[in-house]
Design a protein around this motif. Structure first.
Motif, PDB file in Angstrom:
ATOM      1  N   ILE A  10      27.975 -96.537  -2.824  1.00  0.00           N
ATOM      2  CA  ILE A  10      27.401 -95.584  -1.870  1.00  0.00           C
ATOM      3  C   ILE A  10      25.880 -95.670  -1.893  1.00  0.00           C
ATOM      4  O   ILE A  10      25.217 -95.651  -0.847  1.00  0.00           O
ATOM      5  CB  ILE A  10      27.887 -94.159  -2.183  1.00  0.00           C
ATOM      6  CG1 ILE A  10      29.354 -94.007  -1.797  1.00  0.00           C
ATOM      7  CG2 ILE A  10      27.051 -93.117  -1.447  1.00  0.00           C
ATOM      8  CD1 ILE A  10      29.951 -92.660  -2.131  1.00  0.00           C
ATOM      9  N   VAL A  11      25.308 -95.794  -3.093  1.00  0.00           N
ATOM     10  CA  VAL A  11      23.851 -95.941  -3.201  1.00  0.00           C
ATOM     11  C   VAL A  11      23.400 -97.215  -2.498  1.00  0.00           C
ATOM     12  O   VAL A  11      22.403 -97.222  -1.762  1.00  0.00           O
ATOM     13  CB  VAL A  11      23.425 -95.943  -4.683  1.00  0.00           C
ATOM     14  CG1 VAL A  11      21.941 -96.294  -4.817  1.00  0.00           C
ATOM     15  CG2 VAL A  11      23.702 -94.580  -5.313  1.00  0.00           C
ATOM     16  N   ALA A  12      24.129 -98.318  -2.686  1.00  0.00           N
ATOM     17  CA  ALA A  12      23.775 -99.582  -2.018  1.00  0.00           C
ATOM     18  C   ALA A  12      23.842 -99.442  -0.506  1.00  0.00           C
ATOM     19  O   ALA A  12      22.969 -99.934   0.218  1.00  0.00           O
ATOM     20  CB  ALA A  12      24.710-100.690  -2.484  1.00  0.00           C
ATOM     21  N   LEU A  13      24.873 -98.772  -0.022  1.00  0.00           N
ATOM     22  CA  LEU A  13      25.003 -98.547   1.417  1.00  0.00           C
ATOM     23  C   LEU A  13      23.804 -97.788   1.957  1.00  0.00           C
ATOM     24  O   LEU A  13      23.236 -98.145   2.998  1.00  0.00           O
ATOM     25  CB  LEU A  13      26.287 -97.764   1.698  1.00  0.00           C
ATOM     26  CG  LEU A  13      26.437 -97.148   3.101  1.00  0.00           C
ATOM     27  CD1 LEU A  13      26.459 -98.239   4.156  1.00  0.00           C
ATOM     28  CD2 LEU A  13      27.692 -96.306   3.177  1.00  0.00           C
ATOM     29  N   CYS A  14      23.377 -96.749   1.243  1.00  0.00           N
ATOM     30  CA  CYS A  14      22.281 -95.914   1.732  1.00  0.00           C
ATOM     31  C   CYS A  14      20.942 -96.628   1.631  1.00  0.00           C
ATOM     32  O   CYS A  14      20.010 -96.293   2.375  1.00  0.00           O
ATOM     33  CB  CYS A  14      22.267 -94.587   0.973  1.00  0.00           C
ATOM     34  SG  CYS A  14      23.757 -93.602   1.304  1.00  0.00           S
ATOM     35  N   GLN A  15      20.815 -97.594   0.716  1.00  0.00           N
ATOM     36  CA  GLN A  15      19.617 -98.429   0.700  1.00  0.00           C
ATOM     37  C   GLN A  15      19.613 -99.393   1.882  1.00  0.00           C
ATOM     38  O   GLN A  15      18.549 -99.787   2.371  1.00  0.00           O
ATOM     39  CB  GLN A  15      19.558 -99.228  -0.608  1.00  0.00           C
ATOM     40  CG  GLN A  15      19.366 -98.383  -1.854  1.00  0.00           C
ATOM     41  CD  GLN A  15      18.002 -97.751  -1.940  1.00  0.00           C
ATOM     42  OE1 GLN A  15      17.056 -98.205  -1.313  1.00  0.00           O
ATOM     43  NE2 GLN A  15      17.904 -96.688  -2.714  1.00  0.00           N
ATOM     44  N   PHE A  16      20.790 -99.762   2.336  1.00  0.00           N
ATOM     45  CA  PHE A  16      20.928-100.710   3.454  1.00  0.00           C
ATOM     46  C   PHE A  16      20.506-100.078   4.775  1.00  0.00           C
ATOM     47  O   PHE A  16      20.056-100.759   5.690  1.00  0.00           O
ATOM     48  CB  PHE A  16      22.390-101.174   3.517  1.00  0.00           C
ATOM     49  CG  PHE A  16      22.701-102.120   4.635  1.00  0.00           C
ATOM     50  CD1 PHE A  16      22.401-103.461   4.523  1.00  0.00           C
ATOM     51  CD2 PHE A  16      23.303-101.671   5.794  1.00  0.00           C
ATOM     52  CE1 PHE A  16      22.695-104.343   5.550  1.00  0.00           C
ATOM     53  CE2 PHE A  16      23.603-102.546   6.829  1.00  0.00           C
ATOM     54  CZ  PHE A  16      23.298-103.892   6.703  1.00  0.00           C
ATOM     55  N   MET A  17      20.646 -98.747   4.881  1.00  0.00           N
ATOM     56  CA  MET A  17      20.373 -98.047   6.138  1.00  0.00           C
ATOM     57  C   MET A  17      18.976 -97.443   6.129  1.00  0.00           C
ATOM     58  O   MET A  17      18.427 -97.133   5.077  1.00  0.00           O
ATOM     59  CB  MET A  17      21.400 -96.925   6.351  1.00  0.00           C
ATOM     60  CG  MET A  17      22.813 -97.400   6.520  1.00  0.00           C
ATOM     61  SD  MET A  17      23.949 -96.032   6.912  1.00  0.00           S
ATOM     62  CE  MET A  17      23.799 -95.039   5.429  1.00  0.00           C
ATOM     63  N   PRO A  18      18.385 -97.234   7.311  1.00  0.00           N
ATOM     64  CA  PRO A  18      17.130 -96.483   7.357  1.00  0.00           C
ATOM     65  C   PRO A  18      17.382 -95.019   7.050  1.00  0.00           C
ATOM     66  O   PRO A  18      18.492 -94.515   7.206  1.00  0.00           O
ATOM     67  CB  PRO A  18      16.669 -96.672   8.815  1.00  0.00           C
ATOM     68  CG  PRO A  18      17.936 -96.895   9.583  1.00  0.00           C
ATOM     69  CD  PRO A  18      18.845 -97.657   8.641  1.00  0.00           C
ATOM     70  N   GLY A  19      16.331 -94.339   6.599  1.00  0.00           N
ATOM     71  CA  GLY A  19      16.449 -92.913   6.340  1.00  0.00           C
ATOM     72  C   GLY A  19      16.255 -92.560   4.881  1.00  0.00           C
ATOM     73  O   GLY A  19      16.020 -93.429   4.037  1.00  0.00           O
ATOM     74  N   PRO A  20      16.354 -91.276   4.538  1.00  0.00           N
ATOM     75  CA  PRO A  20      16.148 -90.801   3.166  1.00  0.00           C
ATOM     76  C   PRO A  20      17.368 -91.089   2.308  1.00  0.00           C
ATOM     77  O   PRO A  20      18.422 -90.476   2.472  1.00  0.00           O
ATOM     78  CB  PRO A  20      15.931 -89.291   3.349  1.00  0.00           C
ATOM     79  CG  PRO A  20      16.690 -88.955   4.593  1.00  0.00           C
ATOM     80  CD  PRO A  20      16.609 -90.159   5.482  1.00  0.00           C
ATOM     81  N   SER A  21      17.234 -91.998   1.349  1.00  0.00           N
ATOM     82  CA  SER A  21      18.407 -92.510   0.641  1.00  0.00           C
ATOM     83  C   SER A  21      19.134 -91.435  -0.155  1.00  0.00           C
ATOM     84  O   SER A  21      20.374 -91.375  -0.143  1.00  0.00           O
ATOM     85  CB  SER A  21      17.996 -93.661  -0.280  1.00  0.00           C
ATOM     86  OG  SER A  21      16.992 -93.244  -1.187  1.00  0.00           O
ATOM     87  N   SER A  22      18.411 -90.566  -0.869  1.00  0.00           N
ATOM     88  CA  SER A  22      19.114 -89.572  -1.682  1.00  0.00           C
ATOM     89  C   SER A  22      19.852 -88.573  -0.801  1.00  0.00           C
ATOM     90  O   SER A  22      20.987 -88.167  -1.114  1.00  0.00           O
ATOM     91  CB  SER A  22      18.151 -88.856  -2.625  1.00  0.00           C
ATOM     92  OG  SER A  22      17.144 -88.162  -1.918  1.00  0.00           O
ATOM     93  N   SER A  23      19.257 -88.186   0.307  1.00  0.00           N
ATOM     94  CA  SER A  23      19.945 -87.277   1.231  1.00  0.00           C
ATOM     95  C   SER A  23      21.178 -87.943   1.826  1.00  0.00           C
ATOM     96  O   SER A  23      22.225 -87.299   2.001  1.00  0.00           O
ATOM     97  CB  SER A  23      19.001 -86.844   2.355  1.00  0.00           C
ATOM     98  OG  SER A  23      17.950 -86.056   1.852  1.00  0.00           O
ATOM     99  N   GLN A  24      21.072 -89.228   2.134  1.00  0.00           N
ATOM    100  CA  GLN A  24      22.227 -89.943   2.677  1.00  0.00           C
ATOM    101  C   GLN A  24      23.361 -90.037   1.654  1.00  0.00           C
ATOM    102  O   GLN A  24      24.530 -89.927   2.012  1.00  0.00           O
ATOM    103  CB  GLN A  24      21.798 -91.337   3.138  1.00  0.00           C
ATOM    104  CG  GLN A  24      20.944 -91.310   4.390  1.00  0.00           C
ATOM    105  CD  GLN A  24      20.360 -92.662   4.716  1.00  0.00           C
ATOM    106  OE1 GLN A  24      20.177 -93.501   3.843  1.00  0.00           O
ATOM    107  NE2 GLN A  24      20.059 -92.891   5.982  1.00  0.00           N
ATOM    108  N   VAL A  25      23.014 -90.241   0.376  1.00  0.00           N
ATOM    109  CA  VAL A  25      24.046 -90.241  -0.665  1.00  0.00           C
ATOM    110  C   VAL A  25      24.728 -88.879  -0.712  1.00  0.00           C
ATOM    111  O   VAL A  25      25.956 -88.780  -0.818  1.00  0.00           O
ATOM    112  CB  VAL A  25      23.441 -90.611  -2.032  1.00  0.00           C
ATOM    113  CG1 VAL A  25      24.458 -90.372  -3.156  1.00  0.00           C
ATOM    114  CG2 VAL A  25      22.989 -92.061  -2.039  1.00  0.00           C
TER     115      VAL A  25
END
Length: 403
Positions: free
Chosen positions: A59-74
């Protein structure tokens, strides 16, 4: 024949429980995205066993792949897994509300008292912002550009942004970074292998959400231009920022500055002071948008402006997380995507380096005393290892006393 007892299936938390858990995290998670992920792992992998370490890492890798705030996306992804779309909204609201409310209140205070560059405590906040971003830049350089090819990508990205400081140039830098990562793949380290599934939701939802994301990203600016409506301009501008910022955290600084300072929605002095104040609150740094919406010279400002800005900057994350999670299994199997992401991350370092010079250093550092002040703040962060909120408080007080 005796019955065989089976372990009870884990019960899913209610939406209210998800909100309460993330509200507590939103009140206590200091330290930026990396620290937030540490809190999340402790809470959801080790303490509550919502998912395994492998699934959390994916999930962390996915959120790094996308634009936006990574911790909020997790956080959104975790809420989505446990409670569907309602759970995702509950997780985001709980995690975001404390810092957004505090920064909105700070914006109201600044707006009411007509803060200027002459206010010593605001100048102290501006200088501590220089120190905080310098620390973040050093950390990102070590992790995202640890070898010569990625350092080269970062340096070229910095040069482009200093020469052409526009949102279009930033987008071009990210695209060129992805292309460079793919072209230099033979000189970059091998990527990790496959792990367990993390997907939530179906492909129909995925297509709808990604389609809505593209429609809003392309359609909102045109609609805002035709209508001339400020609230729509505000929403469209912050939606674009949330859609185009890779790396999260401090990397949002240059795009937000381009959005609010040139059209005179926010003064340069208030912008940098608010960014300094954002270091003192828990939760995601993207809630800096609440301050900018609240302190805007246009109407609506205040609570309404803050709400529009915060919803707009986080909405792309909702659409992308819900849209991409079901498709992540296929995307991560593509080596080209993984190497392109390495190039994008290196370009992000260059973007932050350019933002560190302008607007931060250009607007905040007026002379030797300011440079010394920022260096002391940096030493408190990196050598003394004081928490950022404490360094911000010390800097605001010192600015009040000495400037």
């Amino acid at each position: 024949m005796p019955s065989v007892s089976r372990p009870a299936a884990p019960t899913r938390p209610s939406v209210f429980e998800i909100f309460a858990i993330f509200l507590r995290l939103g009140l206590t998670c200091f330290g930026g995205p990396i620290a937030h992920l540490g809190f999340f792992r402790e809470e959801f992998v080790r303490r509550r066993a919502w998912l395994t370490d492998a699934a959390f890492a994916d999930i962390v890798a996915l959120c790094q792949f996308m634009p936006g705030p990574s911790s909020s996306q997790v956080g959104i992804a975790l809420g989505l897994r446990q409670g569907g779309i309602a759970g995702a909204i509950a997780a985001w609201t709980g995690f975001t509300l404390p810092s957004a409310a505090l920064l909105c209140a700070f914006g109201l205070l600044v707006g009411r008292h007509g803060a200027t560059a002459q206010a010593g405590w605001l100048h102290g906040l501006s200088l501590v912002a220089v120190a905080v971003v310098a620390q973040a830049l050093w950390g990102m350089l070590r992790t995202l550009a640890p070898d010569r090819p990625r350092v080269a990508i970062a340096v070229v990205s910095t040069a482009i942004m200093l020469a052409f400081a526009t949102p279009l140039a930033q987008l071009a830098v990210l695209v060129l970074g992805a292309l460079a990562g793919w072209l230099l793949r033979g000189r970059l380290p091998a990527m990790g292998g496959h792990s367990e599934a993390i997907g939530a939701g179906g492909r129909v939802h995925a297509v709808l959400m990604i389609g809505l994301f593209v429609l809003l990203l392309l359609g909102l600016p045109a609609l805002a231009t035709v209508s001339g409506n400020y609230p729509l301009h505000l929403f469209a501008s912050f939606f674009r920022v949330g859609s185009l910022v890779f790396g999260g955290g401090h990397v949002v600084l240059p795009l937000l500055e381009q959005v609010v300072v040139p059209p005179h929605w926010v003064t340069p002095e208030a912008f940098i002071a608010g960014y300094g104040a954002a270091q003192a609150v828990p939760g995601p740094l993207f809630t800096f948008a609440a301050f900018l919406g609240a302190v805007s010279n246009q109407q609506p400002a205040g609570v309404v402006g803050a709400t529009i800005a915060v919803v707009a900057i986080f909405l792309p994350s909702f659409l992308l997380v819900i849209g991409v999670m079901p498709l992540w299994e296929r995307l991560r199997a593509l080596a080209a995507c993984r190497y392109a992401l390495m190039g994008v991350n290196a370009a992000v370092v260059g973007l932050l380096a350019a933002a560190f010079y302008s607007p931060l250093c250009v607007n905040a550092l007026r002379g030797p005393a300011d440079i010394a002040f920022a260096l002391v703040a940096l030493a408190l962060l990196m050598a003394a290892r004081l928490p950022p909120w404490l360094v911000v408080a010390i800097s605001a007080l010192a600015g009040y006393l000495f400037f």
